[in-house]
Design a protein around this motif. Structure first.
Motif, PDB file in Angstrom:
ATOM      1  N   GLU A 224      -3.485  15.970   9.914  1.00 46.68           N
ATOM      2  CA  GLU A 224      -3.465  16.994  10.964  1.00 46.68           C
ATOM      3  C   GLU A 224      -2.322  16.692  11.920  1.00 46.68           C
ATOM      4  O   GLU A 224      -1.704  15.617  11.847  1.00 46.68           O
ATOM      5  N   ARG A 227      -0.528  13.083  13.229  1.00 48.63           N
ATOM      6  CA  ARG A 227      -0.735  12.005  12.267  1.00 48.63           C
ATOM      7  C   ARG A 227       0.418  11.958  11.266  1.00 48.63           C
ATOM      8  O   ARG A 227       1.080  12.966  11.021  1.00 48.63           O
ATOM      9  N   THR A 246      -0.472  20.991   6.769  1.00 46.88           N
ATOM     10  CA  THR A 246      -1.593  20.559   7.620  1.00 46.88           C
ATOM     11  C   THR A 246      -1.162  20.341   9.068  1.00 46.88           C
ATOM     12  O   THR A 246      -2.007  20.149   9.940  1.00 46.88           O
ATOM     13  N   ALA A 248       0.549  17.653   9.833  1.00 47.13           N
ATOM     14  CA  ALA A 248       0.889  16.232   9.883  1.00 47.13           C
ATOM     15  C   ALA A 248       2.382  16.058   9.575  1.00 47.13           C
ATOM     16  O   ALA A 248       3.028  16.938   8.986  1.00 47.13           O
TER      17      ALA A 248
END
Length: 294
Positions: A224, A227, A246, A248
């Motif tokens: 996410e 990260r 996502t 990330a």
């Protein structure tokens, strides 16, 4: 925070890889011979190096090679040689394993002369020039792997050049992350595990590691914004785009995976310093795990 031992040790790695490679003619008679059935054992960092070497050796067609954490070595399974990796030569599980081999051919690769494990191994290879002051292990592990790679015919000088590039990369854009997952394929799976371990040890930071192809089978769910998903070595087709979807951040450097590990080591130390931690002396850890009675 002032300079640490681990900073110096990380920076010394490319030169030590070349030094280890140059040592090969002197020590190759002690290393596994082509065709031998070999087990490689260690604990923690040494286990992850064992995994990487085992995969490389089999891939190069040098012989069946299995890697085990020392405490889980399968009693009764026969090998032509057991290679034990231990920086200090004092790790309880390694000593117990070498004692249980009862004279079967074994090689200890260590950073310390005259260690308890060395007294039990058939042969000992001492890389004392790669020993470390920091509890957090970096250069002994990679120097050991550099020597083993040289023995498999790999161009360690070229890898060392990439290691020097790794020492110069800017990490500032990565240091605000709140989680990192390291990924590897083939021989770099062990190095991904080592990168995650370094980040947990030095910085008490949430870090995980998986084979890159297996990452989609569950762990992908935690990707996410904020990260990192960090690949060492080969990247599966389409994975970078899936991670980007996502939110990330996908991290990959066009480096040999061992040189890429140097970048991850630097990341771990930078995170630790940013948190006011001493990366040389992680909480609850010592240079070697010596259990009561040893």
């Amino acid at each position: 925070m002032p300079g640490t031992f681990v900073d110096v040790e990380i920076a010394s790695q490319p030169d030590l890889w070349e030094r280890a490679s140059a040592l090969l003619p002197e020590v190759e008679s002690r290393l596994p011979r082509t065709g031998e059935r070999v087990a490689v054992v260690g604990c923690g960092t040494s286990w992850f190096v064992a995994q990487s070497y085992a995969t490389l050796r089999e891939t190069r067609g040098a012989g069946v090679t299995d890697a085990f954490v020392a405490s889980e070595f399968p009693a009764g399974r026969r090998y032509d040689r057991v290679v034990a990796l231990s920086r200090s030569g004092t790790t309880t599980e390694v000593i117990d394993l070498l004692r249980a081999l009862d004279g079967a051919p074994s090689l200890l690769v260590t950073g310390v002369e005259d260690s308890p494990a060395g007294a039990l191994a058939s042969e000992t290879l001492v890389l004392d020039f790669a020993d470390e002051e920091s509890v957090v292990q970096t250069r002994f592990a990679t120097t050991t792997l550099a020597l083993l790679r040289a023995h498999l015919g790999e161009d360690v000088a070229a890898v060392a050049d990439q290691g020097r590039r790794a020492l110069e990369l800017d990490l500032s854009a990565l240091l605000d992350a709140d989680q990192v997952t390291f990924l590897g394929r083939g021989w770099s799976v062990g190095l991904a595990s080592e990168a995650a371990l370094k980040t947990r040890e030095a910085a008490r930071f949430w870090a995980e590691a998986y084979p890159a192809m297996d990452y989609r089978h569950g762990p992908f769910a935690i990707a996410e914004p904020g990260r990192l998903v960090w690949a060492l070595g080969e990247v599966p087709e389409g994975l970078a785009e899936e991670v980007a979807g996502t939110g990330a951040t996908f991290v990959h450097h066009e480096l040999d995976a061992m040189a890429g590990l140097v970048v991850a080591q630097r990341f771990a130390v930078a995170l630790a310093k940013g948190r006011g931690l001493d990366p040389d002396r992680p909480r609850s850890l010592t240079r070697s795990v010596v259990l009561s009675g040893d």
